[in-house]
Design an enzyme around this catalytic site. Sequence first.
Site, PDB file in Angstrom:
ATOM      1  N   HIS A 218      72.273 -59.736 116.908  1.00 26.26           N
ATOM      2  CA  HIS A 218      73.309 -58.676 116.725  1.00 26.26           C
ATOM      3  C   HIS A 218      74.240 -58.964 115.460  1.00 26.26           C
ATOM      4  CE1 HIS A 218      75.986 -55.121 117.433  1.00 26.26           C
ATOM      5  NE2 HIS A 218      76.705 -55.755 118.066  1.00 26.26           N
ATOM      6  N   HIS A 258      66.010 -52.301 110.545  1.00 29.10           N
ATOM      7  CA  HIS A 258      66.939 -51.856 111.488  1.00 29.10           C
ATOM      8  C   HIS A 258      66.540 -51.358 112.988  1.00 29.10           C
ATOM      9  CE1 HIS A 258      70.702 -50.861 113.354  1.00 29.10           C
ATOM     10  NE2 HIS A 258      71.453 -51.530 112.490  1.00 29.10           N
ATOM     11  N   ASP A 314      73.446 -55.484 106.288  1.00 31.53           N
ATOM     12  CA  ASP A 314      73.785 -56.833 105.981  1.00 31.53           C
ATOM     13  C   ASP A 314      73.019 -57.693 104.826  1.00 31.53           C
ATOM     14  OD1 ASP A 314      74.696 -57.428 108.685  1.00 31.53           O
ATOM     15  OD2 ASP A 314      72.684 -56.544 109.514  1.00 31.53           O
TER      16      ASP A 314
END
Length: 377
Positions: A218, A258, A314
Site C-alpha cells: 500500500h 495501479h 509513486d
Amino acid sequence: MAGKGLEGVVVGQSRLSDINGEVGELIYAGYDIDDLARNTTFEEVCYLLWNGELPNREQLDGFKRELAANARLSDEMLAVLRTLPRDADPMAALRTAVSALGTFDPKADEITDAEVRRKALYLTAVTPTLVAAYDRLRNGNEPLQPKEGKSVASNFLYMLNGEEPNDTRCRTMDVALVLHAEHAMNASTFAARVTAGTLSDVYSCITSAIGTLKGPSHGGANVEVMNMLREIDESGQDPAAWVHGALEGGKKVMGFGHRVYRATDPRATVLRELADKIMAEAGETRWLDLSDKIRAAMADEMEKRGKKIYPNVDFFSASVYTTLGIPMDLFTAVFAIARTPGWTAHLLEQYADNRLIRPSSEYVGPRGKKVVPIDQR
C-alpha cells in the site's frame, strides 16, 4: 460473489473523492485533482475535505491559525518519542506516537461531530511535527518546533532539515501533500472506517490506518521505486536493458500500473512537472533523467507486448522526495502526513451515518470431522 480482495465491491457511499480509472480522473469533492494541485494549497484541501467547499480568505486565515495552534509537540509526547529505539521503522514510530496521543487526550473517546473535527485538525497539524521530531532524534539532533506563519509543507521541511525551504521546494512539498490527501476507499481508509464502525475513538482509527499504510503493498511503493533507481544507477546498466531484463525475468518494474487506474495516474503528470523544476534548481537531474529513460523503455516494451501501462504517482514522488532531502525510509510517513485529512474526513462520514462494517465470508474448509480422544491422536 465478491472478487478476491473485495475487488469490485462497493462498501459505502462517500462525497469525498472519486476515481475514474479508465480515463485517469481523480476528483476531491467535485474538484479535479489537477486543478487543485495547480491552484490551491494543502491547507485549502484539508478544509475542502472536512467542509465540502474551498475556504474564502477569511476562513482560510482562521483555519491556518488553528492548525498552527495545534502543531507543537508537548513535553509528554517528546518524552514518548525519546523512548523509541533509534533504529525503529519510522512508520512504527508514527503508529506508536499517534496511539500515545490518545492517552493524553481526556476527550479521546468522544466522537461527536465537533470532537471528531477537533481531533482531525489536531492530528493533521501535529503529524508532520511527530515525523520530523522522530527523524531528528534518531540522528542525534534535538527536535525543532514549527514556526508561526508558515505552511504545513514549509514547516515540515524546516523541522526535518533544519533550514527553511525556498519557494520552489516549499511549493513542491505542498503539491505532493495535495496529491496524496485523499484517494477513495483505499486499504488504509477502509481500515480507518472499519475501526470507526465499531464506534472506537479517532486515535484508534488513525492508528489502524497508519498500520495498514505501513504495508509495502500500500504505502511503500515509492520506496521500491527509489531502490530500483539506485540499483540501476549503481550498476551502470543501460536503463532500457535493465527494464527488458526485469520484464523477461517476471520482475515488476516499480512505479508503473495501479489497482484502479487503466490510464495515466493524473497525479503523476503534476509530479513530473514539479520534479523538472526542483531538480533543475538543485542542479541534480540524475534521478529524473533516469526516470524518463525507464518510462520510455517501459513504453517500448509494452508496445511490443501489445499492452499499455503507465507511471503512477509513486514513480515520480520517489525522486522528488529524495531531492527535498527526505530520507527514503520516511517516504511512507510523508504519505501518512498527506493522507491524515482524508482519513479523518472519512471518519466524519462514518460516524455521522454509522453501521458496524461486518462482511461475510465463504467457508471452504472441511465438514463432518469427529474429535478423536487426545490419547488416541
